[in-house]
Scaffold this motif. Structure first.
Motif, PDB file in Angstrom:
ATOM      1  N   GLY A  47      71.208  83.834  48.060  1.00 10.97           N
ATOM      2  CA  GLY A  47      70.455  83.274  49.189  1.00 10.97           C
ATOM      3  C   GLY A  47      69.815  84.329  50.068  1.00 10.97           C
ATOM      4  N   ALA A  48      69.997  85.616  49.730  1.00  7.59           N
ATOM      5  CA  ALA A  48      69.397  86.676  50.561  1.00  7.59           C
ATOM      6  C   ALA A  48      67.891  86.737  50.300  1.00  7.59           C
ATOM      7  N   PRO A  49      67.084  86.914  51.344  1.00  9.69           N
ATOM      8  CA  PRO A  49      65.632  86.973  51.144  1.00  9.69           C
ATOM      9  C   PRO A  49      65.197  88.274  50.485  1.00  9.69           C
ATOM     10  N   VAL A  50      64.167  88.178  49.651  1.00  8.30           N
ATOM     11  CA  VAL A  50      63.628  89.330  48.916  1.00  8.30           C
ATOM     12  C   VAL A  50      62.120  89.340  49.095  1.00  8.30           C
ATOM     13  N   ALA A  51      61.540  90.528  49.294  1.00  7.18           N
ATOM     14  CA  ALA A  51      60.072  90.675  49.304  1.00  7.18           C
ATOM     15  C   ALA A  51      59.711  91.818  48.377  1.00  7.18           C
ATOM     16  N   MET A  52      58.740  91.583  47.516  1.00  6.82           N
ATOM     17  CA  MET A  52      58.258  92.672  46.651  1.00  6.82           C
ATOM     18  C   MET A  52      56.746  92.598  46.519  1.00  6.82           C
ATOM     19  N   ASP A  53      56.161  93.711  46.085  1.00 14.56           N
ATOM     20  CA  ASP A  53      54.712  93.718  45.871  1.00 14.56           C
ATOM     21  C   ASP A  53      54.360  92.636  44.857  1.00 14.56           C
ATOM     22  N   ASP A  54      53.292  91.915  45.151  1.00 15.32           N
ATOM     23  CA  ASP A  54      52.930  90.789  44.288  1.00 15.32           C
ATOM     24  C   ASP A  54      52.039  91.268  43.144  1.00 15.32           C
ATOM     25  N   MET A  55      52.563  92.263  42.382  1.00 12.93           N
ATOM     26  CA  MET A  55      51.761  92.788  41.277  1.00 12.93           C
ATOM     27  C   MET A  55      52.684  93.404  40.246  1.00 12.93           C
ATOM     28  N   ASP A  83      64.706  92.212  38.835  1.00 17.23           N
ATOM     29  CA  ASP A  83      65.785  91.705  39.676  1.00 17.23           C
ATOM     30  C   ASP A  83      65.420  91.874  41.156  1.00 17.23           C
ATOM     31  N   ALA A  84      66.341  91.479  42.040  1.00 17.41           N
ATOM     32  CA  ALA A  84      66.032  91.475  43.471  1.00 17.41           C
ATOM     33  C   ALA A  84      65.807  92.880  44.022  1.00 17.41           C
ATOM     34  N   SER A  85      66.260  93.910  43.296  1.00 15.89           N
ATOM     35  CA  SER A  85      66.014  95.288  43.756  1.00 15.89           C
ATOM     36  C   SER A  85      64.665  95.786  43.258  1.00 15.89           C
ATOM     37  N   GLY A  86      63.984  94.986  42.426  1.00 15.66           N
ATOM     38  CA  GLY A  86      62.688  95.380  41.875  1.00 15.66           C
ATOM     39  C   GLY A  86      62.803  96.038  40.510  1.00 15.66           C
ATOM     40  N   HIS A 107      60.669  95.498  49.721  1.00 17.10           N
ATOM     41  CA  HIS A 107      60.525  95.817  51.154  1.00 17.10           C
ATOM     42  C   HIS A 107      61.717  95.290  51.935  1.00 17.10           C
ATOM     43  N   ARG A 108      62.006  95.986  53.016  1.00 10.12           N
ATOM     44  CA  ARG A 108      63.170  95.660  53.837  1.00 10.12           C
ATOM     45  C   ARG A 108      62.939  94.356  54.612  1.00 10.12           C
ATOM     46  N   LEU A 109      63.889  93.434  54.505  1.00 12.19           N
ATOM     47  CA  LEU A 109      63.816  92.168  55.238  1.00 12.19           C
ATOM     48  C   LEU A 109      65.093  91.963  56.038  1.00 12.19           C
ATOM     49  N   VAL A 110      64.958  91.282  57.148  1.00 18.33           N
ATOM     50  CA  VAL A 110      66.128  90.857  57.926  1.00 18.33           C
ATOM     51  C   VAL A 110      65.901  89.395  58.317  1.00 18.33           C
ATOM     52  N   GLU A 111      66.934  88.570  58.127  1.00 18.01           N
ATOM     53  CA  GLU A 111      66.847  87.164  58.559  1.00 18.01           C
ATOM     54  C   GLU A 111      67.528  87.056  59.924  1.00 18.01           C
ATOM     55  N   ARG A 112      66.758  86.694  60.929  1.00 18.15           N
ATOM     56  CA  ARG A 112      67.308  86.645  62.291  1.00 18.15           C
ATOM     57  C   ARG A 112      66.445  85.708  63.135  1.00 18.15           C
ATOM     58  N   ARG A 114      66.081  82.511  63.100  1.00 19.60           N
ATOM     59  CA  ARG A 114      65.433  81.459  62.288  1.00 19.60           C
ATOM     60  C   ARG A 114      64.179  81.960  61.581  1.00 19.60           C
ATOM     61  N   ALA A 115      63.997  83.277  61.524  1.00 13.38           N
ATOM     62  CA  ALA A 115      62.783  83.845  60.921  1.00 13.38           C
ATOM     63  C   ALA A 115      63.168  84.964  59.962  1.00 13.38           C
ATOM     64  N   ILE A 116      62.210  85.348  59.096  1.00 13.81           N
ATOM     65  CA  ILE A 116      62.390  86.496  58.214  1.00 13.81           C
ATOM     66  C   ILE A 116      61.480  87.603  58.748  1.00 13.81           C
ATOM     67  N   TRP A 117      62.059  88.770  59.015  1.00 15.36           N
ATOM     68  CA  TRP A 117      61.325  89.905  59.574  1.00 15.36           C
ATOM     69  C   TRP A 117      61.163  90.965  58.498  1.00 15.36           C
ATOM     70  N   ILE A 118      59.997  91.568  58.437  1.00 13.92           N
ATOM     71  CA  ILE A 118      59.710  92.535  57.383  1.00 13.92           C
ATOM     72  C   ILE A 118      59.302  93.871  57.983  1.00 13.92           C
ATOM     73  N   TRP A 119      59.675  94.934  57.277  1.00 18.35           N
ATOM     74  CA  TRP A 119      59.298  96.301  57.653  1.00 18.35           C
ATOM     75  C   TRP A 119      58.480  96.869  56.506  1.00 18.35           C
ATOM     76  N   LEU A 120      57.220  97.190  56.755  1.00 21.26           N
ATOM     77  CA  LEU A 120      56.350  97.706  55.699  1.00 21.26           C
ATOM     78  C   LEU A 120      55.996  99.176  55.921  1.00 21.26           C
ATOM     79  N   GLY A 121      56.644  99.798  56.897  1.00 21.69           N
ATOM     80  CA  GLY A 121      56.352 101.201  57.190  1.00 21.69           C
ATOM     81  C   GLY A 121      57.320 102.141  56.490  1.00 21.69           C
ATOM     82  N   ASP A 122      57.523 103.308  57.084  1.00 23.88           N
ATOM     83  CA  ASP A 122      58.422 104.318  56.541  1.00 23.88           C
ATOM     84  C   ASP A 122      59.851 103.750  56.507  1.00 23.88           C
TER      85      ASP A 122
END
Ligand code: FES
Ligand SMILES: [Fe+2]
Length: 346
Positions: A47-55, A83-86, A107-112, A114-122
């Motif tokens: 159930g942990a959220p995952v974000a990856m490049d869509d390519m 897999d979820a680690s890419g 990419h790093r995500l945090v669920e907090r 009621r939202a999913i927060w993403i970090w796309l920087g360093d």
């Protein structure tokens, strides 16, 4: 048109809202572009959220066109699995070995809140302590007004301008959220710990909506900006002379995330979780917000975007009103974040 680092209007080293937590449904993929980067989101088996490049790294197919198999994403084209680690797990076929280390960037995500927060920087600078403090986001379980979303064809800073200068309510929203009596207020802008706050107090003015509609009230409409793009409004109306106690249900959230330089994801809602007999409250605010943003704010902001025709805000030498002080301060702070980033990345 490419947007090189020099021309970006948004900082990369910041937490942005990617979606509502409820947008990520087990077993489904969600494609969304954030900060000009096409991404695919899903939940892993736990159930942990995952974000990856869509390519896909093989022939660059959008991974969001694939499917989830037990928390593993399979590319639709030649069946590579990630897999979820890419990490690439191959496609299971004897005829296609793959180079070791094949992977998709995640990419790093945090669920907090009621939202999913993403970090796309360093990645080394990703500190969840800096996620905007939205502690008044309602807890699940009651009747609430959150989960609202609009896609806007305008630069995100135009949306921030709109919320940080709430005097527009008494003109653009005449008859819905504002009226002429409310043009008599006083504004004060302050800043503490990087949070910019504009307070607009309107004593002895006519309440435009809600249970006190049409009555003489002391009203207020304040807004706080939390870097880079979460705004919390506290608004209220009480009979004249009563102490201005803030209703816990009287906070509204406006959160913007750049999709591209000329389009924005707009998330909004309000505080308060209500029992069945008070379900009308969050429903009334949600319906009002949706109608006003769709019919009044966003068409105008999209028209502003068109008029500006890609030109830089400061190059156009905008007339600066004293009532726009908070909006200008926020623009300057965001511009500084972008400048500092451009300088450190050489
Ligand atoms: S493009 Fe994804 S497996 Fe070939
Ligand atoms: Fe508005």
């Amino acid at each position: 048109m490419s947007t090189g680092a020099r021309h970006r209007s948004y900082p990369l080293n910041a937490w942005y809202m990617a979606c509502w937590a409820s947008d990520l449904v087990a077993g489904s993929l969600m494609a969304r572009t954030l900060l000009d980067q096409p991404l695919v989101f899903f939940r892993d088996e736990d159930g942990a959220p995952v974000a990856m490049d869509d390519m896909c790294p093989h022939r660059f197919a959008p991974l969001s066109r694939g499917r989830l198999e037990g928390g593993v994403l399979r590319c639709v084209y030649h069946g590579l699995r990630f897999d979820a680690s890419g990490a690439c797990l191959g496609n299971g076929a004897a005829y296609s070995r793959f180079p070791p280390g094949t992977r998709v960037r995640t990419h790093r995500l945090v669920e907090r809140y009621r939202a999913i927060w993403i970090w796309l920087g360093d990645p080394d600078r990703a500190d969840p302590e800096h996620i905007p403090a939205l502690s008044r986001m309602p807890e699940p379980g009651g009747h609430e007004n959150i989960g609202n979303y609009l896609h806007v064809h305008a630069n995100w800073l135009l949306e921030i301008d709109n919320i940080m200068d709430l005097t527009h309510v008494h003109y653009l929203h005449l008859g819905s959220l504002g009226n002429e009596s409310m043009r008599t207020g006083e504004m004060e802008v302050s800043e503490k710990d990087g949070v910019v706050r504009a307070e607009l107090r309107m004593p002895n003015t006519i309440c435009p909506f809600g249970p006190l509609e049409g009555q003489l009230c002391d009203q207020w409409n304040n807004v706080e900006w939390h870097s880079p793009s979460a705004m919390i409004l506290d608004f209220g109306a009480l009979p004249p002379g009563e102490p201005p106690v803030q209703d816990e249900g009287g906070y509204a959230f406006h959160i913007f995330t750049p999709e591209t330089e000329h389009s924005t994801h707009y998330f909004f809602g309000s505080s308060g979780s209500y029992p069945e007999e008070e379900a009308w409250r969050p429903r009334m605010i949600g319906e009002l917000q949706n109608r006003v943003f769709l019919e009044e704010d966003n068409p105008l902001i999209e028209a502003v975007q068109q008029r500006m025709a890609g030109r830089d805000f400061w190059d156009m030498r905008p007339a600066i009103l004293s009532s726009g002080a908070a909006a200008i301060r926020v623009r300057r702070k965001i511009a500084k974040l972008c400048r500092d980033e451009a300088n450190t990345s050489g």
